[in-house]
Design a protein around this motif. Sequence first.
Motif, PDB file in Angstrom:
ATOM      1  N   ALA A  23      73.547  -1.209  53.404  1.00 16.16           N
ATOM      2  CA  ALA A  23      72.167  -1.611  53.653  1.00 16.16           C
ATOM      3  C   ALA A  23      71.203  -0.895  52.711  1.00 16.16           C
ATOM      4  O   ALA A  23      70.246  -1.488  52.216  1.00 16.16           O
ATOM      5  N   ARG A  24      71.480   0.379  52.441  1.00 12.90           N
ATOM      6  CA  ARG A  24      70.594   1.133  51.541  1.00 12.90           C
ATOM      7  C   ARG A  24      70.739   0.657  50.090  1.00 12.90           C
ATOM      8  O   ARG A  24      69.765   0.659  49.336  1.00 12.90           O
ATOM      9  N   LEU A  25      71.928   0.249  49.729  1.00 17.01           N
ATOM     10  CA  LEU A  25      72.097  -0.322  48.391  1.00 17.01           C
ATOM     11  C   LEU A  25      71.313  -1.621  48.264  1.00 17.01           C
ATOM     12  O   LEU A  25      70.683  -1.892  47.227  1.00 17.01           O
ATOM     13  N   GLN A  26      71.347  -2.432  49.328  1.00 15.54           N
ATOM     14  CA  GLN A  26      70.570  -3.671  49.302  1.00 15.54           C
ATOM     15  C   GLN A  26      69.083  -3.369  49.220  1.00 15.54           C
ATOM     16  O   GLN A  26      68.347  -4.039  48.493  1.00 15.54           O
ATOM     17  N   ARG A  27      68.654  -2.355  49.957  1.00 16.79           N
ATOM     18  CA  ARG A  27      67.238  -1.978  49.907  1.00 16.79           C
ATOM     19  C   ARG A  27      66.864  -1.500  48.504  1.00 16.79           C
ATOM     20  O   ARG A  27      65.781  -1.789  48.005  1.00 16.79           O
ATOM     21  N   THR A  28      67.781  -0.788  47.880  1.00 12.92           N
ATOM     22  CA  THR A  28      67.540  -0.318  46.504  1.00 12.92           C
ATOM     23  C   THR A  28      67.367  -1.508  45.566  1.00 12.92           C
ATOM     24  O   THR A  28      66.468  -1.521  44.704  1.00 12.92           O
ATOM     25  N   LYS A  29      68.194  -2.512  45.723  1.00 13.74           N
ATOM     26  CA  LYS A  29      68.059  -3.724  44.902  1.00 13.74           C
ATOM     27  C   LYS A  29      66.717  -4.406  45.156  1.00 13.74           C
ATOM     28  O   LYS A  29      66.070  -4.899  44.220  1.00 13.74           O
ATOM     29  N   ASP A  30      66.284  -4.430  46.422  1.00 15.70           N
ATOM     30  CA  ASP A  30      64.994  -5.047  46.747  1.00 15.70           C
ATOM     31  C   ASP A  30      63.852  -4.351  46.016  1.00 15.70           C
ATOM     32  O   ASP A  30      62.954  -5.001  45.466  1.00 15.70           O
ATOM     33  N   VAL A  31      63.901  -3.016  46.001  1.00 14.47           N
ATOM     34  CA  VAL A  31      62.848  -2.250  45.322  1.00 14.47           C
ATOM     35  C   VAL A  31      62.870  -2.538  43.826  1.00 14.47           C
ATOM     36  O   VAL A  31      61.823  -2.719  43.186  1.00 14.47           O
ATOM     37  N   LEU A  32      64.073  -2.581  43.244  1.00 16.10           N
ATOM     38  CA  LEU A  32      64.186  -2.834  41.804  1.00 16.10           C
ATOM     39  C   LEU A  32      63.683  -4.230  41.448  1.00 16.10           C
ATOM     40  O   LEU A  32      62.998  -4.415  40.428  1.00 16.10           O
ATOM     41  N   HIS A  33      64.004  -5.220  42.272  1.00 12.72           N
ATOM     42  CA  HIS A  33      63.482  -6.576  42.030  1.00 12.72           C
ATOM     43  C   HIS A  33      61.952  -6.587  42.119  1.00 12.72           C
ATOM     44  O   HIS A  33      61.285  -7.269  41.330  1.00 12.72           O
ATOM     45  N   HIS A  34      61.430  -5.835  43.056  1.00 13.60           N
ATOM     46  CA  HIS A  34      59.971  -5.754  43.196  1.00 13.60           C
ATOM     47  C   HIS A  34      59.346  -5.132  41.942  1.00 13.60           C
ATOM     48  O   HIS A  34      58.286  -5.585  41.480  1.00 13.60           O
ATOM     49  N   CYS A  35      60.004  -4.131  41.398  1.00 13.74           N
ATOM     50  CA  CYS A  35      59.514  -3.499  40.162  1.00 13.74           C
ATOM     51  C   CYS A  35      59.559  -4.476  38.989  1.00 13.74           C
ATOM     52  O   CYS A  35      58.670  -4.468  38.122  1.00 13.74           O
ATOM     53  N   LEU A  36      60.597  -5.319  38.950  1.00 12.39           N
ATOM     54  CA  LEU A  36      60.661  -6.311  37.888  1.00 12.39           C
ATOM     55  C   LEU A  36      59.504  -7.296  37.969  1.00 12.39           C
ATOM     56  O   LEU A  36      58.945  -7.705  36.949  1.00 12.39           O
TER      57      LEU A  36
END
Length: 976
Positions: A377-390
């Motif tokens: 779940a935390r890895l998925q959250r990390t991906k969400d943050v990175l997509h938001h940064c993009l």
Amino acid sequence: MASPLAPSMSSALSALPGNLGISSYALEVNQALLKEDDDLLRQTFLSVFREHHPQLANKVDVIFALAQAWCLSESDSDFEMLEKRLEALTPDESILVSSAFSQLLNLHNVTEESITARVEKAARLGEVEAATRSTNKSLQRLVNKLGSKPEDIYAALCSQTVDLVFTAHPTQATRQSMLKKYGEIRHAMDRLHNTRLSNYERLETLDEIRSQIQGAWRTDEIRRRKPTPQDESREGLTYFHETIYSGLPVFLRRIDTALKNIGQPPLPLDAKLFSFGAWMGGDRDGNPFVTPETTRDVVIGARLSATSLLTDQVEKLMYELSMWRATPELKEAARLVQAKYSAGAEGSFLETKKNTYDVVFMSINEPFRLVLSDVRARLQRTKDVLHHCLEHSSMNVTEALEADPEAYRDETELLATLRLCYDSLMATGDVHIANSQLLDVLRQARTFGLFLCRLDIRQESVKHTEAMDAITSYLGLGSYKEWDEDKRMEFLINELNGKRPLLPPDLPMTPEVADVIGTFRMLSQLPSDSLGAYIISMSHTASDVLAVVLLQKECGVDPMLRVVPLFETLDDLEYAETAMRQLFSTPWYFEHIKGKQECMIGYSDSGKDAGRLAAAWGLYEVQEKLTKVADEYSVHLTLFHGRGGTVGRGGGPAHLAVLSQPPGTIRGTIRVTVQGEVMEQQFGEKESAFHTMDLYTSAVLEATLAPFKEPPQLWRETMAEMARISCAGYRAVVREDPRFVTFFQSITPVNELGRMNIGSRPAKRRSHGSIDTLRAIPWIFAWTQVRFHLPVWLGVGEALAKMIEAGKLELLQDMYTNWMFFRVTLDMLEMVFAKADPRVVKMYERALVDAELHGLGDQLLKKFDETERALLTVMKHSRLLSSTSTAFLQQKLQLRAPYVAPLNILQVRCLKVLRAIEAGTPVEELVPADFKPSEKALALLSRGPSGAVQQPFVGGVEDTLIISIKGISAAMQNTG
């Protein structure tokens, strides 16, 4: 004139990878298989070609037969017949014929790669003698022959790291779409040979090969737009997804087994035999398309790839680790996860889980699954943050990751959780489970983290000088550019010791200075674990290094990137020791580096500057000098080898490249660039990736624990004299002959290479100038196209001839037999001569070079012949590739020759037409009178911009030229 070291060195060399060979029986088998596979793919391709172009297929058959005849007879009449056949082709036919021979060469490369992979696998199974030494054999040799203690070997291996750095250097001429299809063909060929297939399965495999060949043929092999740095980064990352990420833990398991064979435990969990870096999106040296925003994009892209790959592995672990027994520590971790899950029933944490995953594993009775579900779940959250940064380019990536408590900032917490699971399994007696998939994931997380590969930043030293000059001039301190080295050093050290800010917020900046400052400011916003080194190309002095350190400090880069000077030209190589001594003797800098320093040495530009032989010796000496000065200051030095794929740019087999370095210069750490087509050759297939890692591990271990003895002083003096003579001979032509630049630009397609769109970077660092500002890649690439390889051999003949005339032939032969460095140098030179063809060079000269320059061409061809004769004399060879160890290479070249000859002829024809147009000849005068293309032909001729906007005839000529360049490039690959 034998050396006192000769017996021991000779016996050592006899066991080296370059001299190991498969048995004569295995060689014959492989030669037969190569011929058989080449015939299979050629006939399959021609069958596909005939389906789509039945009339033209007959012409291709005739052209191939004539090319074979010419390659065997070397008859002028055979060549004239071949040339007439090709000149009679219409523009649309020329495109199709050039593409056919380009495809045939790429398919031949597939057969070679397939055979090589099979040989390597058979060697590991003990079915044939290995052509190169594996790590297992290195361990056995170190223990049984050299008397090394197993525990010392273990300690060395545990602390060893090979850092492979993927660069964007544009030498891969084949589109990624085509590489994928060739990869599928290679896999099908492997199934055909390596699996017991039923008749039905064999037919299905042959159908798959035919399908992929047809797919490749019907795909446009020309890049119709220039790739962006982001494109280059994505292409580089595919190798991690396809071979490297999954292949590394498999390789490390083999190392564990090899260690067990000498009575040692497996590698510890924190061992890191490999790390990976990248330049795509970070190398801004002369590339205006690499901006601060580009660097941000590729860092986020690499982190997203790493997170996705790790998520897949964690999900697999969740299915595997179903056991209920666990240590109290793991049970407590599971309880905390459950409590967090329950507490967040109405919050965003639960929403993420509900929206993304099922909750079947949310049971305290399965503590491993519960803990790992939180990691997922935390890895998925990390991906969400990175997509938001993009999506929001103004966001500070580091701050965004740190602001979200459920996102991973780096791999530290994740590794701790995986280690907790590992320790729990070990403590409860589930040792085999711990050392299965979980161990693999731990090692992947340790090596690739959440960054996958660390991005290096590279910029030319003059850009930093301009930025410093803008600052000092604005502050009224004077012109930094005009200061001498002592004044620059004094200023930089004072500022580094000082506490006040130096960079004014209102500093007026040119676009170039704004890009430099903007890059440093962007680096301060990116996760530090995603960043590697800051490389300064064209480094000259100590101040070049301190200027970058100061700019990092002023822009808030914390922690700072390690700064790596890149010494490239012969003069810079000679000054490198002085520059590094000055840095190490500077107290502030010495404290700053904490006992570690990295220096990069450039093979490409040094070769372009001084010729291959002089550059090779200059690089050899600078490694010794840099190691010596580092030892004086108790600094651990890592040498970063900026090698290209071709011999002219320092290329060659990986194990020989490492083992031929000066004794004592490799001490457990090395960095090496992996460029262009070498990425595909070394990592395009799982067996190749495994073999590459094995070679580097073995070679670095042996170079660390059992380096060769120092070469005798007489050898060094002889080599230094040859370097001096060869450099003078090289520069007398390249730099001093006023005819040379015009001759080079006429006989080679150097000015036309930009049409290929194989890289985002311009061919020159600056728009003005000629050879000096031309990059090393087009310099080498252009000579490769005409099959002359001038930068590799020019000057060598004079050096060898002078030594032979002085009665030193026996000395040279002793050096060749007993000195790894000298042997590798001459062996690579022999291979280049075998790929060259003076007849082809003469064809280019007759067609493209003004008559008044033919005298220079004759001189160069004479030098070529003299160099070849001198080389064979020293090597005691009657002809090129006459030794048993090179018989397989000779066969490869012979099979390629009929494919590449038509491409050279078509290329010359296209260059003549395009240059006539550039010179002002109306297109109408060049179009054949009977040129009346059909609708189908018009569609083929109009794919490029010239075909659509101007005339289909011009578009057809341009496409044929580009395809010929790509095909010849494929012909020159894989043979080294």
